[in-house]
Design a protein around this motif. Structure first.
Motif, short mmCIF file in Angstrom:
data_model
loop_
_atom_site.label_atom_id
_atom_site.label_comp_id
_atom_site.label_asym_id
_atom_site.label_seq_id
_atom_site.Cartn_x
_atom_site.Cartn_y
_atom_site.Cartn_z
N VAL A 114 0.87 -1.18 0.00
CA VAL A 114 0.00 0.00 0.00
C VAL A 114 0.90 1.22 0.00
CG1 VAL A 114 -1.70 1.34 1.29
CG2 VAL A 114 -1.90 -1.16 1.17
N VAL A 158 -1.38 8.51 8.65
CA VAL A 158 -0.57 7.30 8.45
C VAL A 158 -0.70 6.37 9.66
CG1 VAL A 158 1.77 6.41 8.19
CG2 VAL A 158 1.03 8.39 6.86
N SER A 196 -2.07 2.57 9.41
CA SER A 196 -1.30 1.43 9.90
C SER A 196 -2.13 0.58 10.85
CB SER A 196 -0.03 1.91 10.59
OG SER A 196 0.68 0.82 11.15
N LEU A 223 -4.85 -1.31 8.92
CA LEU A 223 -4.29 -2.43 8.16
C LEU A 223 -3.98 -3.60 9.09
CD1 LEU A 223 -1.87 -0.62 5.67
CD2 LEU A 223 -3.91 -1.93 5.06
N ARG A 272 0.44 -8.69 6.50
CA ARG A 272 -0.05 -7.35 6.16
C ARG A 272 0.72 -6.82 4.96
NH1 ARG A 272 0.84 -1.81 9.59
NH2 ARG A 272 2.61 -1.66 8.18
N LEU A 298 3.54 -1.20 3.96
CA LEU A 298 3.02 0.17 3.98
C LEU A 298 4.17 1.11 3.67
CD1 LEU A 298 0.93 2.33 4.42
CD2 LEU A 298 1.27 2.11 6.89
N ALA A 301 4.89 2.30 9.66
CA ALA A 301 5.12 2.07 8.23
C ALA A 301 6.35 1.18 8.05
CB ALA A 301 5.32 3.38 7.49
#
Length: 261
Positions: free
Chosen positions: A173, A189, A193, A196, A205, A208, A225
């Motif tokens: 992503v 963000v 996170s 997700l 996952r 990111l 991230a």
């Protein structure tokens, strides 16, 4: 043969002569332009560690604000041993090398879902990385044969991006954030996170990857991230990272399989 000298242990800014500490600083104060505002600007410069600041530019910004440029010497030095730098730990690959690495690792296309989230409508960054026209003479990720790119555009709600990442079975992503008022980019963000993590509980996952001119690459762990890119990032930076991260995941999975035997 003379050996080039290394960097000094500490540095100050350079203006007229080496180590003179001269800097130019611009800022706005919520005061009407006038003697009080100018005196306040110089006082602020002194409090920030400037010696003998000179007010080289001042102008009104509407009726209630004033803009200033101040020139002077700072007293501070930067100890280079205390500076943290996020080094690129992977090689930059050609498009062919990225495609070969991804095909070897996945045996299918790598799915990338990208967007500008929240109220951010600045798509220049995400388009530069994803669109085939690319940036700085480099083709975007749509150009790579090993990738399938889903560009959702601007002002995408975090929940909508997560749902699309799930439905597309995203491997990565990508998020670009240019709007930074009140640290909206950081808040968005962190929220992404967390969502997700919740949506992919019990399974891998997606990576990111976050980018924007106001991000600090050292903040990746703090933001949740996998990678943060700052100013000047090009499509091959991101493509090479994705190939590198995929190789790392393959190695980790192989190690887990061996330990389970």
């Amino acid at each position: 043969m003379n050996t080039p000298a290394g960097p000094p242990p500490a540095v100050r800014p350079y203006g007229d002569t080496t180590d003179d500490g001269m800097v130019q600083l611009s800022f706005t104060l919520p005061l009407p332009h006038g003697p009080l505002a100018e005196a306040a600007a110089l006082r602020l410069a002194r409090l920030m560690g400037m010696e003998r600041p000179l007010l080289v530019h001042a102008r009104p910004v509407g009726e209630e604000f004033a803009f200033f440029v101040v020139y002077g010497a700072v007293v501070h030095r930067v100890d280079l041993d205390t500076v943290d730098v996020v080094e690129r730990e992977y090689p930059l690959l050609s498009a062919q090398e990225v495609d070969e690495s991804v095909h070897e690792g996945l045996g299918r296309e790598l799915v990338v879902v990208g967007a500008c989230i929240g109220t951010d409508a600045h798509t220049v960054g995400i388009d530069a990385i994803l669109n085939i026209k690319g940036f700085a003479g480099q083709k975007g990720l749509e150009y790579y044969h090993s990738m399938r790119v889903v560009n959702l555009g601007a002002q995408v709600a975090v929940a909508d991006l997560v749902r699309r990442a799930v439905s597309e079975r995203a491997d990565a992503v990508l998020v670009s954030q240019a709007v930074t008022q009140r640290d909206a980019h950081l808040t968005n963000v962190r929220e992404l996170s967390a969502e997700l993590d919740a949506a992919f509980t019990g399974r891998r996952r997606p990576l990111l990857v976050v980018g924007g001119p106001r991000f600090d690459p050292a903040m990746a762990a703090e933001l949740g991230a996998d990678r943060v890119f700052g100013r000047g990032t090009t499509p091959d930076d991101v493509a090479s990272y994705l190939a590198h991260a995929l190789a790392g995941e393959r190695a980790a999975a192989a190690a887990d399989d061996r330990s389970a035997v």
